[in-house]
Scaffold this motif. Structure first.
Motif, PDB file in Angstrom:
ATOM      1  N   LEU A 295       0.746  -1.230   0.018  1.00 31.70           N
ATOM      2  CA  LEU A 295       0.062  -0.041   0.020  1.00 31.70           C
ATOM      3  C   LEU A 295       0.739   1.281   0.083  1.00 31.70           C
ATOM      4  O   LEU A 295       0.532   2.213  -0.802  1.00 31.70           O
ATOM      5  CB  LEU A 295      -0.977  -0.040   1.334  1.00 31.70           C
ATOM      6  CG  LEU A 295      -1.974   1.029   1.168  1.00 31.70           C
ATOM      7  CD1 LEU A 295      -2.936   0.880  -0.124  1.00 31.70           C
ATOM      8  CD2 LEU A 295      -3.050   0.731   2.647  1.00 31.70           C
ATOM      9  N   VAL A 296       1.986   1.118   0.914  1.00 26.75           N
ATOM     10  CA  VAL A 296       2.794   2.359   0.731  1.00 26.75           C
ATOM     11  C   VAL A 296       3.642   2.610  -0.602  1.00 26.75           C
ATOM     12  O   VAL A 296       3.762   3.639  -1.246  1.00 26.75           O
ATOM     13  CB  VAL A 296       3.962   2.116   1.832  1.00 26.75           C
ATOM     14  CG1 VAL A 296       5.022   3.309   1.921  1.00 26.75           C
ATOM     15  CG2 VAL A 296       3.026   2.208   3.322  1.00 26.75           C
ATOM     16  N   ALA A 297       3.959   1.505  -1.027  1.00 26.18           N
ATOM     17  CA  ALA A 297       4.635   1.437  -2.159  1.00 26.18           C
ATOM     18  C   ALA A 297       4.013   2.094  -3.655  1.00 26.18           C
ATOM     19  O   ALA A 297       4.206   2.844  -4.162  1.00 26.18           O
ATOM     20  CB  ALA A 297       5.390   0.226  -2.911  1.00 26.18           C
ATOM     21  N   LEU A 298       2.637   1.435  -3.651  1.00 25.53           N
ATOM     22  CA  LEU A 298       1.625   2.007  -4.496  1.00 25.53           C
ATOM     23  C   LEU A 298       1.371   3.365  -4.359  1.00 25.53           C
ATOM     24  O   LEU A 298       1.281   4.356  -5.146  1.00 25.53           O
ATOM     25  CB  LEU A 298       0.447   1.185  -4.655  1.00 25.53           C
ATOM     26  CG  LEU A 298      -0.626   1.296  -5.768  1.00 25.53           C
ATOM     27  CD1 LEU A 298       0.149   1.087  -7.173  1.00 25.53           C
ATOM     28  CD2 LEU A 298      -1.898   0.537  -5.728  1.00 25.53           C
ATOM     29  N   GLY A 299       1.118   3.809  -3.139  1.00 28.81           N
ATOM     30  CA  GLY A 299       0.922   5.165  -3.025  1.00 28.81           C
ATOM     31  C   GLY A 299       2.025   6.114  -3.397  1.00 28.81           C
ATOM     32  O   GLY A 299       1.627   7.316  -3.809  1.00 28.81           O
ATOM     33  N   LEU A 300       3.395   5.767  -2.925  1.00 30.65           N
ATOM     34  CA  LEU A 300       4.389   6.426  -3.244  1.00 30.65           C
ATOM     35  C   LEU A 300       4.575   6.699  -5.117  1.00 30.65           C
ATOM     36  O   LEU A 300       4.783   7.864  -5.376  1.00 30.65           O
ATOM     37  CB  LEU A 300       5.523   6.030  -2.524  1.00 30.65           C
ATOM     38  CG  LEU A 300       5.950   6.263  -1.385  1.00 30.65           C
ATOM     39  CD1 LEU A 300       7.220   5.468  -0.770  1.00 30.65           C
ATOM     40  CD2 LEU A 300       6.113   7.626  -0.902  1.00 30.65           C
ATOM     41  N   SER A 301       4.125   5.525  -5.412  1.00 21.79           N
ATOM     42  CA  SER A 301       4.280   5.445  -6.984  1.00 21.79           C
ATOM     43  C   SER A 301       3.390   6.597  -7.533  1.00 21.79           C
ATOM     44  O   SER A 301       3.663   7.446  -8.645  1.00 21.79           O
ATOM     45  CB  SER A 301       4.052   4.058  -7.534  1.00 21.79           C
ATOM     46  OG  SER A 301       4.907   3.472  -7.124  1.00 21.79           O
ATOM     47  N   ASN A 302       1.995   6.547  -7.041  1.00 24.76           N
ATOM     48  CA  ASN A 302       1.078   7.363  -7.263  1.00 24.76           C
ATOM     49  C   ASN A 302       1.485   8.973  -6.948  1.00 24.76           C
ATOM     50  O   ASN A 302       1.142   9.978  -7.895  1.00 24.76           O
ATOM     51  CB  ASN A 302      -0.232   7.225  -7.053  1.00 24.76           C
ATOM     52  CG  ASN A 302      -0.994   6.179  -7.729  1.00 24.76           C
ATOM     53  OD1 ASN A 302      -0.898   6.181  -8.967  1.00 24.76           O
ATOM     54  ND2 ASN A 302      -1.256   5.096  -7.016  1.00 24.76           N
ATOM     55  N   ALA A 303       1.808   9.310  -5.763  1.00 22.34           N
ATOM     56  CA  ALA A 303       2.068  10.421  -5.242  1.00 22.34           C
ATOM     57  C   ALA A 303       3.405  11.314  -5.978  1.00 22.34           C
ATOM     58  O   ALA A 303       3.081  12.529  -6.604  1.00 22.34           O
ATOM     59  CB  ALA A 303       2.327  10.612  -3.682  1.00 22.34           C
ATOM     60  N   VAL A 304       4.339  10.562  -6.196  1.00 23.78           N
ATOM     61  CA  VAL A 304       5.467  11.151  -6.880  1.00 23.78           C
ATOM     62  C   VAL A 304       5.278  11.036  -8.313  1.00 23.78           C
ATOM     63  O   VAL A 304       5.435  12.289  -9.066  1.00 23.78           O
ATOM     64  CB  VAL A 304       6.823  10.215  -6.801  1.00 23.78           C
ATOM     65  CG1 VAL A 304       7.866  10.663  -7.632  1.00 23.78           C
ATOM     66  CG2 VAL A 304       7.189  10.017  -4.984  1.00 23.78           C
ATOM     67  N   GLY A 305       4.510  10.338  -8.964  1.00 24.18           N
ATOM     68  CA  GLY A 305       4.092  10.364 -10.181  1.00 24.18           C
ATOM     69  C   GLY A 305       3.052  11.481 -10.811  1.00 24.18           C
ATOM     70  O   GLY A 305       3.312  12.389 -11.670  1.00 24.18           O
TER      71      GLY A 305
END
Length: 748
Positions: A295-305
């Motif tokens: 959940l953290v990894a996917l969230g960072l992928s979206n937030a940074v993207g």
């Protein structure tokens, strides 16, 4: 090396899918390429799955597209004359990019926060029927969104509830305006894609890597459009694709308040798809995926993207399967695919400027074939589970009619309601023992099971809590065959009636005691005489003899016969002449159905002992003698002695082995069950409690002096042995069960 080969294969798939799914998000195709680049690099550092491919996905793209079209519709930026200039079109497209980026950043932040607070289990609330029905309905949304590119029309795209219906109706009205060259291009592209994909599927076991059909189609369509000058026939093309990477920019935070609901839905759906794919591959290859870290990894992928103008991403099943089948074993394959996308953005982007949008729309629709096949789930679910079938159908309908965000909320709520409904109305049964074993099963479904005589073992297939507590009690009454409510009400009425009788008897006794007290006081003021002497004196007078003494009698009795007095008291002569006393005996009261005998004694000393306290009680003492004024003492009423009900149950065992918790409402219910059945001498025991349930019972104040922990048993068999052994010890019937009851000393 396998990861590099796998990454190249996946990178080739990223190119057409990224540009095509950007159309679903109502964004220029280049932003689809950005979304295939940055999130994959971020996931490489934080993700735990080795085989999923992060990038654009159909469902999330259409969810982002519904947000961008809702906040930046085609008519939002218009000129004074009603037509759009080139600059105004560019301004509208840029605003759509800002909306998509803000939504993506907010969704990523939500995912990160949920992961940090260990809320990774939230994805479990999206059951498989909900996810499959939701993605199937989303595929229909995607098809409707691509119809304008297939037919070359410009329908008004609506948002909110029934948006799909409104858009579809608008498309139908615009069918006469279909642009035939665009329809021809899209039709040819769809036929080629379907035929090539079928060949790919037929020879997939013989091919080392799948043939990149989509990339070949895009290259061929671009060449045909460029050399055939399809733009001169007004066929819409992709247009300018800028070379190089765009600098990062801070999203417009003022948009957050308008898209927070959609962002939350995107975060939940993206995580559910990601964790389901990740766990599938992890189970297949023998490693573990951390749900919270995912959940953290996917969230960072979206937030940074989102800071690089990307829209929401998640893993794709098709790309993940290709990455796994071509030998990818780590996320280095994702890095390799990102390199392919990066090279395309930097060097090859301008080559696709003449690519017709109709070809990208055809790629989207053909790739949705797998989701369309999910409609067959209705047939399989109807055969296997009607409740899951209903969940699938409600999710599908809600997603179609209420749009993607509200449809998801309604679907999850309905799925949870089905769980509540099934726990609220579980299956209740009476258990019987399988002969020769310690197993206890439902006597209705297992013919070999035998019910233990005198013992009812009640079982519920679900835990007991506030939603089913009353239903649990009603089922218990039904299975026991005893309407405990009516029985206790009848007993209460009989007890109240008995109390009224006793109060009337005590009042009569007090009145009679007062009359006797007055009589005794009057007698103490007169001279005491002998009845025998007076009788002899009257006898001599009647025979004409002169009495020995001339003392006049102090009492004249007209009739010597012992007739009852008005107060039912007769005058009795003493048995011994030496002891002169009056003895009063109360006779039978004609208005009473009970025999009462009251005695008052007045000795020759003209004294009487009257205890004022005893006058209001059940006895009265006169000079050491005891007088009973209430012959019927206050006793509890026995239902069996009243003859209204009979039963052969002496023990009830509540099997709570299926309960994993118990709330205060259920604890109160259990306490009342023990109390109510105890009033008719039926003992209630609890078996199979888990440690958490026992702890809940303790904290809820279930145990007391009247209800001890001796009523708890580890297993049903232990409780049965206790009931049968204690029953044998109470009654002299060692060879059989004595089903008689004893209530307050009365044997039934």
């Amino acid at each position: 090396m396998p990861d590099i080969v796998s990454g190249i294969s996946v990178g080739i798939m990223h190119l057409p899918q990224g540009m095509a799914y950007a159309l679903l998000a109502s964004l220029p195709p280049v932003y689809g390429l950005y979304s295939s680049l940055y999130p994959a690099l971020v996931y490489f550092f934080f993700g735990t799955s080795r085989h999923i491919s992060i990038g654009t996905f159909t469902v999330l793209s259409i969810m982002v597209g519904s947000v961008t079209e809702g906040l930046a519709p085609d008519g939002r930026v218009t000129a004074s004359n009603g037509s759009l200039t080139e600059d105004e079109v560019m301004a509208r497209e840029l605003y759509k990019v800002q909306v998509a980026a803000a939504t993506t950043v907010l969704a990523g932040l939500i995912q990160v926060v949920l992961g940090l607070v260990q809320f990774g289990f939230v994805g479990t609330y999206l059951s498989e029927p909900v996810v499959r029905a939701y993605t199937t309905a989303a595929a229909l949304h995607a098809v409707v969104a691509q119809l304008k590119y297939l037919f070359g029309t410009s329908p008004k795209r609506s948002s909110g509830p029934l948006a799909l219906i409104y858009t579809l109706v608008d498309v139908c009205f615009l069918l006469p305006e279909t642009h035939l060259p665009t329809l021809l291009v899209s039709g040819v592209a769809m036929v080629v894609l379907i035929f090539a994909k079928e060949l790919n599927a037929a020879f997939r076991h013989k091919l080392p890597v799948p043939v990149p059909v989509e990339l070949i189609t895009i290259v061929a369509a671009t060449l045909i459009s460029s050399y055939g000058e399809l733009s001169s026939y007004k066929v819409p093309v992709v247009g300018e694709i800028p070379c190089g990477l765009s600098p990062p920019s801070v999203p417009d935070f003022s948009i957050f308040g308008e898209v927070i609901g959609d962002a939350f839905a995107i975060a939940i759906v993206g995580y559910a798809i990601s964790i389901s794919l990740g766990k599938t591959f992890a189970l297949k290859h023998g490693y573990k995926v951390d749900s919270n870290q995912e959940l953290v990894a996917l969230g960072l992928s979206n937030a940074v993207g989102g800071f690089f103008q990307c829209f929401a991403v998640c893993p794709s099943m098709s790309r993940s399967l290709v990455q796994e089948s071509t030998g990818g074993k780590t996320q280095m394959a994702g890095v390799s695919s990102a390199v392919i996308v990066l090279v395309t953005i930097l060097k090859l982007g301008p080559l696709f400027q003449e690519l017709p949008k109709a070809v990208l729309a055809a790629i989207v629709i053909v790739n949705l074939k797998g989701m369309f096949k999910q409609h067959y789930d209705m047939v399989t679910l109807w055969r296997s589970n009607k409740i899951d079938w209903l969940v699938w159908l409600v999710t599908w309908v809600c997603t179609l009619l209420l749009n993607l965000d509200m449809g998801l909320g309604a679907s999850v709520a309905f799925a949870l309601l089905t769980v509540v409904f099934r726990t609220q109305r579980p299956k209740y049964s009476v258990l019987g023992r399988v002969p020769g074993t310690e197993l206890y099963v439902d006597i209705e479904t297992h013919r070999g099971a035998r019910e233990v005589p005198g013992v009812t073992i009640f079982h519920s297939s679900a835990t007991v809590y506030f939603a089913n507590a009353e239903l649990y009690l009603e089922a218990l009454k039904e299975k026991c065959g005893l309407d405990i409510g009516k029985m206790i009400t009848y007993k209460r009425r009989q007890e109240a009636k008995q109390k009224r009788r006793d109060r009337r008897a005590r009042r009569r006794a007090r009145r009679q005691a007062k009359r006797r007290q007055l009589l005794i006081r009057a007698a103490s003021r007169r001279e005491v005489f002998s009845v025998e002497e007076e009788a002899n004196r009257w006898k001599e007078a009647s025979q004409g003899k002169k009495p020995e003494t001339a003392s006049p009698p102090t009492l004249v009795v007209e009739d010597f016969s012992m007739r009852p007095r008005e107060n039912s008291t007769v005058l009795v002569m003493p048995e011994s002449p030496s002891k002169g006393s009056w003895v009063y005996l109360k006779g039978t009261d004609r208005d009473s159905d009970t025999q009462e005998e009251d005695t008052a004694t007045l000795d020759g000393d003209d004294t009487a002992t009257l205890d004022g306290d005893t006058l209001d009680g059940d006895t009265m003492t006169l000079d050491g003698d005891t007088m009973t004024v209430d012959s019927c003492s206050m006793e509890m009423v026995s239902l069996g002695s009243l003859g209204k009900w009979t039963w052969d149950i002496h023990s009830i065992i509540l099997d709570l082995s299926t309960a994993n918790f118990i709330d205060t409402v259920a604890i109160k219910l259990m306490r009342n069950v023990v109390k109510d059945f105890g009033e008719i001498d039926i003992h209630v025991y609890i078996a199979g409690c888990q440690a958490t349930v026992v702890e809940d019972l303790e904290l809820g104040g279930f145990f007391s002096d009247a209800i001890s922990k001796g009523r708890l048993f580890a297993t049903v068999h232990d409780a049965v042995l206790y009931c049968t052994n204690s029953r044998k010890g109470s009654y002299a019937s060692p060879s059989s069960y004595d089903c008689s009851l004893e209530i307050n000393g009365t044997r039934l």
